[in-house]
Scaffold this active site. Structure first.
Site, short mmCIF file in Angstrom:
data_model
loop_
_atom_site.label_atom_id
_atom_site.label_comp_id
_atom_site.label_asym_id
_atom_site.label_seq_id
_atom_site.Cartn_x
_atom_site.Cartn_y
_atom_site.Cartn_z
N LYS A 4 0.84 -1.21 0.00
CA LYS A 4 0.00 0.00 0.00
C LYS A 4 0.88 1.26 0.00
O LYS A 4 0.70 2.15 -0.82
CB LYS A 4 -0.94 0.00 1.23
CG LYS A 4 -1.87 -1.22 1.28
CD LYS A 4 -2.82 -1.16 2.46
CE LYS A 4 -2.17 -1.28 3.82
NZ LYS A 4 -1.54 -2.59 4.10
N ARG A 25 -10.29 0.10 8.57
CA ARG A 25 -9.68 -1.19 8.85
C ARG A 25 -10.59 -2.10 9.65
O ARG A 25 -10.22 -3.24 9.95
CB ARG A 25 -8.44 -0.92 9.68
CG ARG A 25 -7.18 -1.56 9.13
CD ARG A 25 -6.21 -1.32 10.20
NE ARG A 25 -4.90 -1.80 10.09
CZ ARG A 25 -3.91 -1.21 9.46
NH1 ARG A 25 -4.08 -0.17 8.73
NH2 ARG A 25 -2.71 -1.71 9.56
N ARG A 34 11.63 -5.46 5.50
CA ARG A 34 11.35 -4.03 5.22
C ARG A 34 12.21 -3.11 6.05
O ARG A 34 12.50 -3.38 7.21
CB ARG A 34 9.88 -3.72 5.49
CG ARG A 34 9.61 -2.20 5.41
CD ARG A 34 8.17 -1.86 5.39
NE ARG A 34 7.47 -2.40 6.53
CZ ARG A 34 6.14 -2.39 6.64
NH1 ARG A 34 5.41 -1.89 5.67
NH2 ARG A 34 5.58 -2.88 7.70
N ARG A 70 10.79 -1.14 11.51
CA ARG A 70 9.63 -0.90 12.36
C ARG A 70 9.54 -1.94 13.47
O ARG A 70 9.80 -3.12 13.24
CB ARG A 70 8.35 -0.94 11.51
CG ARG A 70 8.00 0.39 10.89
CD ARG A 70 6.87 0.32 9.88
NE ARG A 70 5.68 -0.41 10.30
CZ ARG A 70 4.56 -0.49 9.58
NH1 ARG A 70 4.49 0.15 8.41
NH2 ARG A 70 3.54 -1.17 10.00
N ARG A 78 -0.33 -9.41 13.24
CA ARG A 78 -0.95 -8.44 12.31
C ARG A 78 -1.72 -9.16 11.21
O ARG A 78 -2.79 -8.72 10.80
CB ARG A 78 0.12 -7.54 11.70
CG ARG A 78 0.61 -6.49 12.68
CD ARG A 78 1.98 -5.98 12.28
NE ARG A 78 1.94 -5.22 11.05
CZ ARG A 78 3.01 -5.03 10.27
NH1 ARG A 78 4.17 -5.55 10.59
NH2 ARG A 78 2.90 -4.32 9.17
P1 AP5 Z 1 4.75 -1.63 2.05
O1 AP5 Z 1 4.43 -0.81 0.87
O2 AP5 Z 1 5.43 -0.99 3.20
O3 AP5 Z 1 3.42 -2.43 2.54
P2 AP5 Z 1 2.10 -1.89 3.23
O4 AP5 Z 1 0.95 -2.50 2.53
O5 AP5 Z 1 2.13 -0.39 3.34
O6 AP5 Z 1 2.25 -2.60 4.65
P3 AP5 Z 1 2.14 -2.04 6.12
O7 AP5 Z 1 2.91 -2.98 7.00
O8 AP5 Z 1 2.53 -0.60 6.18
O9 AP5 Z 1 0.65 -2.20 6.41
P4 AP5 Z 1 0.00 -2.28 7.75
O10 AP5 Z 1 -1.39 -2.18 7.32
O11 AP5 Z 1 0.35 -3.43 8.59
O12 AP5 Z 1 0.66 -1.06 8.59
P5 AP5 Z 1 0.14 0.40 8.95
O13 AP5 Z 1 1.32 1.27 8.98
O14 AP5 Z 1 -1.03 0.76 8.12
O15 AP5 Z 1 5.63 -2.89 1.55
C1 AP5 Z 1 6.14 -3.84 2.47
C2 AP5 Z 1 7.54 -4.31 2.05
O16 AP5 Z 1 7.46 -5.01 0.83
C3 AP5 Z 1 8.54 -3.17 1.82
O17 AP5 Z 1 9.79 -3.58 2.24
C4 AP5 Z 1 8.52 -2.97 0.31
O18 AP5 Z 1 9.75 -2.46 -0.17
C5 AP5 Z 1 8.24 -4.39 -0.19
N1 AP5 Z 1 7.44 -4.42 -1.42
C6 AP5 Z 1 6.36 -3.65 -1.72
N2 AP5 Z 1 5.86 -4.00 -2.94
C7 AP5 Z 1 6.65 -5.03 -3.37
C8 AP5 Z 1 6.62 -5.84 -4.57
N3 AP5 Z 1 5.69 -5.63 -5.54
N4 AP5 Z 1 7.56 -6.81 -4.70
C9 AP5 Z 1 8.49 -7.01 -3.72
N5 AP5 Z 1 8.56 -6.28 -2.58
C10 AP5 Z 1 7.64 -5.29 -2.41
O19 AP5 Z 1 -0.40 0.18 10.44
C11 AP5 Z 1 0.48 -0.07 11.51
C12 AP5 Z 1 -0.29 -0.16 12.81
O20 AP5 Z 1 -0.94 1.09 13.09
C13 AP5 Z 1 -1.42 -1.20 12.84
O21 AP5 Z 1 -0.96 -2.48 13.16
C14 AP5 Z 1 -2.31 -0.61 13.93
O22 AP5 Z 1 -1.79 -0.86 15.21
C15 AP5 Z 1 -2.22 0.88 13.66
N6 AP5 Z 1 -3.26 1.35 12.72
C16 AP5 Z 1 -3.06 1.94 11.52
N7 AP5 Z 1 -4.22 2.24 10.93
C17 AP5 Z 1 -5.20 1.82 11.78
C18 AP5 Z 1 -6.61 1.84 11.71
N8 AP5 Z 1 -7.27 2.34 10.65
N9 AP5 Z 1 -7.29 1.30 12.75
C19 AP5 Z 1 -6.66 0.79 13.84
N10 AP5 Z 1 -5.32 0.74 13.95
C20 AP5 Z 1 -4.58 1.27 12.92
MG MG Z 2 2.22 0.97 4.93
#
Ligand code: AP5
Ligand code: MG
Ligand code: ZN
Length: 213
Positions: A13, A88, A127, A160, A171
């Site tokens: 994402k 979410r 990552r 992270r 997660r």
């Molecule tokens: P990346 O692009 O970073 O993936 P992502 O989908 O953004 O994954 P996240 O881990 O950020 O999602 P998340 O939903 O767990 O975390 P968030 O920060 O939202 O890519 C991942 C890796 O893969 C990278 O190394 C990248 O280089 C690689 N990659 C990407 N594309 C690739 C490809 N095509 N091929 C190969 N490699 C690739 O949330 C974190 C925490 O915040 C949650 O756990 C929760 O505690 C809280 N939180 C956030 N939002 C909410 C909400 N709405 N409600 C409640 N709690 C929330």
């Molecule tokens: Mg992300």
């Protein structure tokens, strides 16, 4: 233009957000990035969110809904927004829908990025992220500079806390239990566009562009 990026942790994402936001001239609003910035600054929200985030649990809906409502009132969101990591839970999705109806707005697209679970684990475990601008790297697929200094903003590149094996497992479980049901919710409303996120980042970007045009 209101676009929601939906998909499990590590699906890409954040990686794909840059091209989408530039294409539509809308801000990228990642609730995870906002929470991590609050954590780094030691705000009350950051302190409250910390324990949930480190374990890979969701932060309570009420905190997230306030955070998103505040962010969406800023002037840069007048043209629209690219939401990443929100909604979410079904409760968040329903509250967001009610808020949009009250403002006579609607979601244009929900983009669901799908990737098999074993690939997600590998992406998350390798990552690395910039503390300054949230640019994302991967030790194998997109290695950061050896200095661990971000070429874009000079920020520190780090791992992270929730990219530990234990938090990753949790997660993915939390996603399956609480966020996966949103696919059916948005499919019913005919917003959903599914894109295969398992190809290279460039191929995925092309597929997203096709799907949104
Ligand atoms: P990346 O692009 O970073 O993936 P992502 O989908 O953004 O994954 P996240 O881990 O950020 O999602 P998340 O939903 O767990 O975390 P968030 O920060 O939202 O890519 C991942 C890796 O893969 C990278 O190394 C990248 O280089 C690689 N990659 C990407 N594309 C690739 C490809 N095509 N091929 C190969 N490699 C690739 O949330 C974190 C925490 O915040 C949650 O756990 C929760 O505690 C809280 N939180 C956030 N939002 C909410 C909400 N709405 N409600 C409640 N709690 C929330
Ligand atoms: Mg992300
Ligand atoms: Zn940076």
């Amino acid at each position: 233009m209101i676009i929601v990026l939906l998909g499990p942790p590590g699906t890409g994402k954040g990686t794909q957000a840059t091209a989408i936001k530039e294409r539509y001239g809308i801000p990228h609003v990642s609730t995870g990035d906002i929470l991590r910035a609050n954590l780094a600054q030691g705000t009350p929200l950051g302190l409250e969110a910390k324990a949930y985030m480190e374990k890979g649990e969701l932060v309570p809906d009420a905190l997230i809904l306030d955070l998103v409502a505040d962010r969406l009132t800023l002037p840069d969101c007048q043209k629209g927004v690219l939401l990443d990591g929100f909604p979410r839970t079904l409760a968040q999705a329903e509250a967001f829908d009610r808020a949009l109806v009250a403002q006579k707005k609607a979601i244009d697209h929900v983009l669901f990025l799908s990737v098999p679970e074993d690939a997600l684990t590998r992406r998350l475990a390798g990552r690395r992220v910039c503390r300054g601008c949230a640019a994302t790297y991967h030790v194998d697929f997109n290695p950061p500079p050896a200095s661990l200094v971000c070429p874009g903003c000079q920020g520190e590149i780090y791992q992270r806390a929730d990219d530990s094996q234990e938090a990753i497992r949790n997660r993915l479980k939390v996603y399956n239990d609480l966020t996966d049901p949103l696919i059916g919710y948005y499919r019913e409303k005919a917003y959903l566009r599914e894109v295969d996120g398992s190809e290279s980042p460039a191929r995925v970007a092309e597929a997203i562009a096709r799907s949104l045009s």
